[in-house]
Design a protein around this motif. Structure first.
Motif, PDB file in Angstrom:
ATOM      1  N   SER A   7      99.833 -25.924   9.465  1.00  0.00           N
ATOM      2  CA  SER A   7      99.069 -27.153   9.230  1.00  0.00           C
ATOM      3  C   SER A   7      99.689 -28.350   9.933  1.00  0.00           C
ATOM      4  N   SER A   8      98.838 -29.235  10.414  1.00  0.00           N
ATOM      5  CA  SER A   8      99.287 -30.525  10.921  1.00  0.00           C
ATOM      6  C   SER A   8      99.136 -31.559   9.806  1.00  0.00           C
ATOM      7  N   PRO A   9      99.982 -32.572   9.788  1.00  0.00           N
ATOM      8  CA  PRO A   9      99.962 -33.527   8.668  1.00  0.00           C
ATOM      9  C   PRO A   9      98.858 -34.568   8.791  1.00  0.00           C
ATOM     10  N   ILE A  10      98.563 -35.189   7.680  1.00  0.00           N
ATOM     11  CA  ILE A  10      97.779 -36.421   7.666  1.00  0.00           C
ATOM     12  C   ILE A  10      98.788 -37.557   7.679  1.00  0.00           C
ATOM     13  N   THR A 141      95.895 -23.111  21.772  1.00  0.00           N
ATOM     14  CA  THR A 141      95.568 -23.769  23.041  1.00  0.00           C
ATOM     15  C   THR A 141      96.704 -24.631  23.564  1.00  0.00           C
ATOM     16  N   GLY A 142      97.728 -24.834  22.747  1.00  0.00           N
ATOM     17  CA  GLY A 142      98.822 -25.722  23.120  1.00  0.00           C
ATOM     18  C   GLY A 142      98.570 -27.172  22.771  1.00  0.00           C
ATOM     19  N   ALA A 143      97.407 -27.457  22.180  1.00  0.00           N
ATOM     20  CA  ALA A 143      97.048 -28.845  21.872  1.00  0.00           C
ATOM     21  C   ALA A 143      97.948 -29.459  20.807  1.00  0.00           C
ATOM     22  N   ALA A 144      98.539 -28.632  19.934  1.00  0.00           N
ATOM     23  CA  ALA A 144      99.363 -29.167  18.844  1.00  0.00           C
ATOM     24  C   ALA A 144     100.525 -30.002  19.357  1.00  0.00           C
ATOM     25  N   ALA A 145     100.960 -29.763  20.580  1.00  0.00           N
ATOM     26  CA  ALA A 145     102.070 -30.532  21.151  1.00  0.00           C
ATOM     27  C   ALA A 145     101.694 -31.992  21.378  1.00  0.00           C
ATOM     28  N   ARG A 146     100.398 -32.292  21.399  1.00  0.00           N
ATOM     29  CA  ARG A 146      99.940 -33.660  21.654  1.00  0.00           C
ATOM     30  C   ARG A 146      99.426 -34.363  20.403  1.00  0.00           C
ATOM     31  N   ILE A 217      88.378 -23.684  11.367  1.00  0.00           N
ATOM     32  CA  ILE A 217      89.585 -24.420  10.953  1.00  0.00           C
ATOM     33  C   ILE A 217      90.049 -25.189  12.174  1.00  0.00           C
ATOM     34  N   GLU A 218      90.086 -26.479  12.082  1.00  0.00           N
ATOM     35  CA  GLU A 218      90.509 -27.301  13.214  1.00  0.00           C
ATOM     36  C   GLU A 218      91.833 -27.995  12.912  1.00  0.00           C
ATOM     37  N   ARG A 219      92.544 -28.327  13.989  1.00  0.00           N
ATOM     38  CA  ARG A 219      93.786 -29.098  13.941  1.00  0.00           C
ATOM     39  C   ARG A 219      94.922 -28.316  13.260  1.00  0.00           C
ATOM     40  N   LEU A 220      95.032 -27.051  13.608  1.00  0.00           N
ATOM     41  CA  LEU A 220      96.151 -26.236  13.144  1.00  0.00           C
ATOM     42  C   LEU A 220      97.421 -26.618  13.901  1.00  0.00           C
ATOM     43  N   ALA A 221      98.520 -25.999  13.534  1.00  0.00           N
ATOM     44  CA  ALA A 221      99.811 -26.260  14.183  1.00  0.00           C
ATOM     45  C   ALA A 221     100.676 -25.009  14.099  1.00  0.00           C
ATOM     46  N   ASN A 222     101.750 -24.996  14.881  1.00  0.00           N
ATOM     47  CA  ASN A 222     102.781 -23.947  14.816  1.00  0.00           C
ATOM     48  C   ASN A 222     102.268 -22.551  15.119  1.00  0.00           C
ATOM     49  N   LEU A 223     101.161 -22.426  15.835  1.00  0.00           N
ATOM     50  CA  LEU A 223     100.659 -21.091  16.134  1.00  0.00           C
ATOM     51  C   LEU A 223     101.619 -20.321  17.041  1.00  0.00           C
ATOM     52  N   ASP A 224     102.414 -21.058  17.830  1.00  0.00           N
ATOM     53  CA  ASP A 224     103.386 -20.373  18.680  1.00  0.00           C
ATOM     54  C   ASP A 224     104.584 -19.867  17.893  1.00  0.00           C
ATOM     55  N   ALA A 225     104.666 -20.209  16.609  1.00  0.00           N
ATOM     56  CA  ALA A 225     105.758 -19.711  15.764  1.00  0.00           C
ATOM     57  C   ALA A 225     105.461 -18.328  15.198  1.00  0.00           C
ATOM     58  N   LEU A 226     104.230 -17.863  15.347  1.00  0.00           N
ATOM     59  CA  LEU A 226     103.886 -16.531  14.861  1.00  0.00           C
ATOM     60  C   LEU A 226     104.571 -15.485  15.744  1.00  0.00           C
ATOM     61  N   PRO A 227     105.368 -14.592  15.164  1.00  0.00           N
ATOM     62  CA  PRO A 227     106.151 -13.663  15.978  1.00  0.00           C
ATOM     63  C   PRO A 227     105.320 -12.593  16.666  1.00  0.00           C
ATOM     64  N   GLU A 228     104.165 -12.251  16.121  1.00  0.00           N
ATOM     65  CA  GLU A 228     103.282 -11.241  16.693  1.00  0.00           C
ATOM     66  C   GLU A 228     101.850 -11.775  16.648  1.00  0.00           C
ATOM     67  N   PRO A 229     100.994 -11.303  17.561  1.00  0.00           N
ATOM     68  CA  PRO A 229      99.620 -11.820  17.579  1.00  0.00           C
ATOM     69  C   PRO A 229      98.752 -11.348  16.426  1.00  0.00           C
ATOM     70  N   PHE A 230      99.175 -10.323  15.702  1.00  0.00           N
ATOM     71  CA  PHE A 230      98.425  -9.867  14.529  1.00  0.00           C
ATOM     72  C   PHE A 230      99.400  -9.198  13.577  1.00  0.00           C
ATOM     73  N   GLY A 231      98.889  -8.709  12.437  1.00  0.00           N
ATOM     74  CA  GLY A 231      99.772  -8.124  11.435  1.00  0.00           C
ATOM     75  C   GLY A 231     100.231  -9.126  10.396  1.00  0.00           C
ATOM     76  N   PHE A 232      99.477 -10.223  10.232  1.00  0.00           N
ATOM     77  CA  PHE A 232      99.786 -11.233   9.233  1.00  0.00           C
ATOM     78  C   PHE A 232      98.500 -11.641   8.524  1.00  0.00           C
ATOM     79  N   GLN A 233      98.651 -12.310   7.407  1.00  0.00           N
ATOM     80  CA  GLN A 233      97.524 -12.834   6.646  1.00  0.00           C
ATOM     81  C   GLN A 233      97.449 -14.349   6.836  1.00  0.00           C
ATOM     82  N   VAL A 234      96.257 -14.877   6.814  1.00  0.00           N
ATOM     83  CA  VAL A 234      96.057 -16.325   6.860  1.00  0.00           C
ATOM     84  C   VAL A 234      95.492 -16.785   5.519  1.00  0.00           C
ATOM     85  N   VAL A 235      96.090 -17.828   4.974  1.00  0.00           N
ATOM     86  CA  VAL A 235      95.601 -18.465   3.755  1.00  0.00           C
ATOM     87  C   VAL A 235      95.245 -19.900   4.120  1.00  0.00           C
ATOM     88  N   CYS A 236      94.002 -20.295   3.914  1.00  0.00           N
ATOM     89  CA  CYS A 236      93.569 -21.643   4.322  1.00  0.00           C
ATOM     90  C   CYS A 236      92.473 -22.153   3.397  1.00  0.00           C
TER      91      CYS A 236
END
Length: 257
Positions: A7-10, A141-146, A217-236
């Motif tokens: 998540s990105s902050p407010i 997309t890399g947008a979280a860096a901006r 779901i828009e304006r996510l963050a830290n997607l590059d911190a996921l160690p693998e592209p799948f094999g995880f659950q998302v709670v949102c």
């Protein structure tokens, strides 16, 4: 089990098209406010000096849109009518849509614009995964860096209509992105429309929600911190705002290490 915050902050310090107004009430101000409210509404007198340090509880008041920070768009956001019936608002959406297996697609090399189905197919082939019905697909997309800057709203990758339809045809009900929008940036969309006169380039990912019921779901963050592209659950789970077209969410990836 390991949790990764997606998540990105407010944050009222961030640049936003619709600025966030954050008014903080200190514990001392909270004491005076409580005393005044008791007197005005209940006719009760209370001396705040009886409180430890003369303080009660702090509070925060915010003025912001439901599309600030990480949030979930409901079908009602896409228009007032849909081919499948009356579009549902955020509090009416099924909870099981927002707790499901996730897959993250790397679109960081695409650049600004609208990615087509070939881009999605190529990335799915690269990671060796085909989404199952109910999976949550996340776009890195890399947008979280901006985030927090004007460039966050103008420089990112979105999806075109066929790419969005490809994922929905696989049974995906929720598509997430670290960008401001699942569609391409506003300047890119308007420029492309003026150059081509093609109305299909006008917010196709959103308007497809008038034909197919799904959430973004828009304006996510830290997607590059996921160690693998799948094999995880998302709670949102989105905040239950009655009658709203979106709701803020604390998106989290759950990894079973």
């Amino acid at each position: 089990m390991r949790l990764i915050d997606l998540s990105s902050p407010i944050d009222a310090r961030f640049w936003e098209p619709d600025p966030v107004i954050h008014t903080a009430m200190s514990p001392a101000e909270g004491a005076r406010h409580m005393s005044e409210e008791l007197r005005a509404h209940m006719g009760i007198e209370f001396d705040v000096d009886a409180l430890p340090g003369g303080e009660f509880l702090n509070n925060d008041t915010l003025s912001l849109t439901v599309h600030t920070g990480t949030h979930v768009d409901a079908p009602a956001h896409y228009g007032s009518a849909a081919s499948y019936g009356t579009p549902r608002t955020i509090e009416a959406m099924p909870l099981d849509w927002f707790f499901a297996p996730g897959v993250v697609l790397d679109l960081t090399s695409f650049g600004t614009g609208a990615a087509g189905p070939t881009v999605i197919e190529k990335e799915l082939a690269r990671i060796g995964y085909t989404p199952s019905p109910g999976d949550i697909v996340l776009l890195n997309t890399g947008a979280a860096a901006r985030v927090g800057t004007p460039a966050y709203f103008t420089d990112f990758t979105g999806l075109d209509g066929p790419a969005t339809r490809l994922l929905l045809d696989m049974g995906v009900k929720v598509i997430g992105t670290d960008a401001f929008s699942l569609d391409a940036p506003f300047p890119h969309i308007i420029r492309t429309y003026h150059e081509t006169g093609d109305t299909s380039v006008l917010w196709p990912a959103h308007f497809l929600g008038r034909q197919r019921e799904y959430c973004q779901i828009e304006r996510l963050a830290n997607l590059d911190a996921l160690p693998e592209p799948f094999g995880f659950q998302v709670v949102c789970f989105p905040v239950k705002i009655a009658g709203a077209g979106a709701g803020w969410a604390r998106a989290v990836a759950v990894l079973n290490d």
